[in-house]
Enzyme design. Structure first.
Site, mmCIF file in Angstrom:
data_model
loop_
_atom_site.group_PDB
_atom_site.id
_atom_site.type_symbol
_atom_site.label_atom_id
_atom_site.label_comp_id
_atom_site.label_asym_id
_atom_site.label_seq_id
_atom_site.Cartn_x
_atom_site.Cartn_y
_atom_site.Cartn_z
ATOM 1 N N HIS A 179 0.451 -1.799 0.370
ATOM 2 C CA HIS A 179 0.116 0.037 0.239
ATOM 3 C C HIS A 179 0.743 1.425 -0.409
ATOM 4 O O HIS A 179 0.889 2.387 -0.536
ATOM 5 C CB HIS A 179 -0.561 -0.241 0.890
ATOM 6 C CG HIS A 179 -2.123 -1.100 1.024
ATOM 7 N ND1 HIS A 179 -2.281 -2.184 2.116
ATOM 8 C CD2 HIS A 179 -2.664 -1.685 0.226
ATOM 9 C CE1 HIS A 179 -3.278 -2.919 1.204
ATOM 10 N NE2 HIS A 179 -3.923 -2.791 0.732
ATOM 11 N N ASP B 260 -9.792 -3.111 0.277
ATOM 12 C CA ASP B 260 -9.813 -3.411 1.442
ATOM 13 C C ASP B 260 -9.038 -1.979 1.725
ATOM 14 O O ASP B 260 -9.315 -2.247 3.115
ATOM 15 C CB ASP B 260 -8.586 -4.583 0.823
ATOM 16 C CG ASP B 260 -7.099 -3.739 0.204
ATOM 17 O OD1 ASP B 260 -6.859 -2.741 1.042
ATOM 18 O OD2 ASP B 260 -7.491 -4.789 -0.183
ATOM 19 N N GLU C 207 -14.368 0.414 -6.294
ATOM 20 C CA GLU C 207 -14.870 -0.317 -5.890
ATOM 21 C C GLU C 207 -15.711 -1.326 -6.538
ATOM 22 O O GLU C 207 -16.707 -1.223 -5.961
ATOM 23 C CB GLU C 207 -14.349 -1.054 -4.892
ATOM 24 C CG GLU C 207 -14.187 -2.058 -4.382
ATOM 25 C CD GLU C 207 -13.906 -3.196 -4.648
ATOM 26 O OE1 GLU C 207 -12.422 -3.411 -5.136
ATOM 27 O OE2 GLU C 207 -14.575 -4.635 -6.025
ATOM 28 N N ASP D 2 -5.220 -0.559 -8.382
ATOM 29 C CA ASP D 2 -5.135 -1.432 -7.353
ATOM 30 C C ASP D 2 -5.840 -2.741 -7.654
ATOM 31 O O ASP D 2 -7.255 -2.495 -6.978
ATOM 32 C CB ASP D 2 -5.017 -0.248 -5.755
ATOM 33 C CG ASP D 2 -4.989 -1.192 -4.448
ATOM 34 O OD1 ASP D 2 -4.699 -2.603 -4.699
ATOM 35 O OD2 ASP D 2 -5.353 -1.404 -3.762
HETATM 36 N N1 SAM Z 1 -3.650 -5.891 -3.577
HETATM 37 C C1 SAM Z 1 -4.101 -6.608 -3.986
HETATM 38 C C2 SAM Z 1 -3.304 -7.770 -4.997
HETATM 39 O O1 SAM Z 1 -1.881 -7.106 -5.524
HETATM 40 O O2 SAM Z 1 -3.959 -8.997 -4.711
HETATM 41 C C3 SAM Z 1 -5.230 -6.040 -4.672
HETATM 42 C C4 SAM Z 1 -6.770 -5.735 -3.577
HETATM 43 S S1 SAM Z 1 -7.888 -5.343 -4.203
HETATM 44 C C5 SAM Z 1 -9.103 -5.899 -2.295
HETATM 45 C C6 SAM Z 1 -8.267 -5.979 -5.306
HETATM 46 C C7 SAM Z 1 -9.656 -5.947 -5.456
HETATM 47 O O3 SAM Z 1 -10.264 -5.038 -7.635
HETATM 48 C C8 SAM Z 1 -11.053 -6.296 -5.511
HETATM 49 O O4 SAM Z 1 -10.716 -5.875 -4.503
HETATM 50 C C9 SAM Z 1 -11.713 -6.362 -6.414
HETATM 51 O O5 SAM Z 1 -12.730 -6.632 -6.241
HETATM 52 C C10 SAM Z 1 -11.542 -5.321 -7.336
HETATM 53 N N2 SAM Z 1 -12.211 -5.639 -8.583
HETATM 54 C C11 SAM Z 1 -11.617 -6.030 -9.182
HETATM 55 N N3 SAM Z 1 -12.146 -5.585 -10.706
HETATM 56 C C12 SAM Z 1 -12.531 -4.939 -10.775
HETATM 57 C C13 SAM Z 1 -13.507 -3.803 -11.571
HETATM 58 N N4 SAM Z 1 -13.374 -3.957 -12.806
HETATM 59 N N5 SAM Z 1 -14.042 -2.429 -10.961
HETATM 60 C C14 SAM Z 1 -13.156 -2.072 -9.904
HETATM 61 N N6 SAM Z 1 -12.707 -3.202 -8.801
HETATM 62 C C15 SAM Z 1 -12.639 -4.131 -9.074
#
Ligand code: SAM
Length: 277
Positions: free
Chosen positions: A62, A86, A106, A157
């Site tokens: 982060h 998160d 998100e 992210d």
């Molecule tokens: N640090 C992490 C990693 O590298 O694995 C990433 C963490 S963060 C939890 C990733 C987030 O992206 C997830 O909560 C997921 O729901 C979101 N996400 C995936 N596709 C997305 C989209 N098209 N638009 C917005 N958010 C999205």
């Protein structure tokens, strides 16, 4: 009896940790969500079987995805985060005095709710009614199609390029990101492991370079992620990422990032240089 939890990181490699307790499981419209308390990494978020973040090492990811691009821009005021459910990235973004708005798009509201409840130290900026934070539950790909010359910095992210995150690694998406940035804007994306995702990295580097005058990769050591070495890719319209001196800029308390890391993270081993040639 001890329970163990494995992420299958490649077809022939797994990362396994002993589990103390499963705190939450749920299935959203988009993915399976779990929060477990592990012996090695403490509490961690798992989406579709993939380890996303842990209280043990989340500070590295982060801090590096937020502070490196925010220090490259001389005055980042309007910042967008795509994904980041998160809350760890937005927690770091709002630490910058210059940032007026930290918008976050998100796709999965259930991820945000689970993290607010079980990972409060990571999601803190989403819990405390921070006036800079604007959270929208929606698709980041769609959001990008609608924005024009709006943001100073965009931080992607995202989860892996499967499921809802697949479209976040495409030429069309990067084109929309470029349009959504101001004339001196820049963006960063987490771009997986230089050991295990070489095909993906080659492709996205080519796509980003075709749209942005300046493309740069940087690295950080993150034990939870495949190979332990994780890369991030920047597309910048004007500012050179590796020519920034942050001495004299606002001091933010960090555990990994510092003025020397801001420069040295752009130093790449030869095999990574070859990968993005
Ligand atoms: N640090 C992490 C990693 O590298 O694995 C990433 C963490 S963060 C939890 C990733 C987030 O992206 C997830 O909560 C997921 O729901 C979101 N996400 C995936 N596709 C997305 C989209 N098209 N638009 C917005 N958010 C999205």
């Amino acid at each position: 009896m001890h329970l163990w939890c494995t992420e299958k990181q490649t077809h022939s490699l797994g990362l396994t940790t002993r589990i103390k307790e499963t705190l939450y499981t749920g299935t959203s419209e988009f993915q399976n969500i779990a929060v477990v308390d592990s012996m090695q990494f403490g509490r961690m978020l798992i989406l579709d079987g993939v380890f996303q973040t842990s209280v043990f090492d989340e500070f590295v990811y982060h801090e590096m995805i937020a502070h490196v691009p925010l220090y490259i821009h001389p005055n980042p005021r309007n910042v967008l985060i795509i994904g980041g459910g998160d809350g760890g990235t937005v927690r770091e973004v709002v630490k910058h005095d210059s940032v007026e708005i930290a918008e976050m798009v998100e796709i999965d509201g259930m991820v945000v709710e689970a993290c607010q409840k079980y990972l409060p130290e990571i999601s803190i900026a989403l819990n405390e009614n921070n006036p800079k934070v604007r959270l929208k539950i929606g698709d980041g790909i769609q959001h990008m199609k609608e924005a024009e010359k709006k943001y100073d910095v965009i931080i992607v992210d995202c989860s892996d390029p499967i499921g809802p995150g697949e479209g976040l690694f495409t030429h069309d998406f990067y084109k929309d990101v470029s349009r959504a940035l101001k004339d001196d804007g820049l963006f960063v994306q987490q771009t997986e492991s230089p050991y295990y995702h070489q095909e993906l990295i080659r492709r996205l580097t080519k796509d980003i370079s075709s749209l942005f005058p300046i493309t740069k990769m940087y690295l950080a050591n993150i034990p939870l992620y495949p190979g332990g070495l994780h890369c991030f890719t920047i597309g910048s319209k004007q500012y050179y990422p590796d020519k920034v001196d942050i001495k004299g800029r606002q001091k933010i308390t960090t555990r990994y990032h510092n003025a020397e890391i801001q420069k040295s993270c752009f130093v790449l081993p030869n095999f990574v240089q070859d990968l993005i040639k």
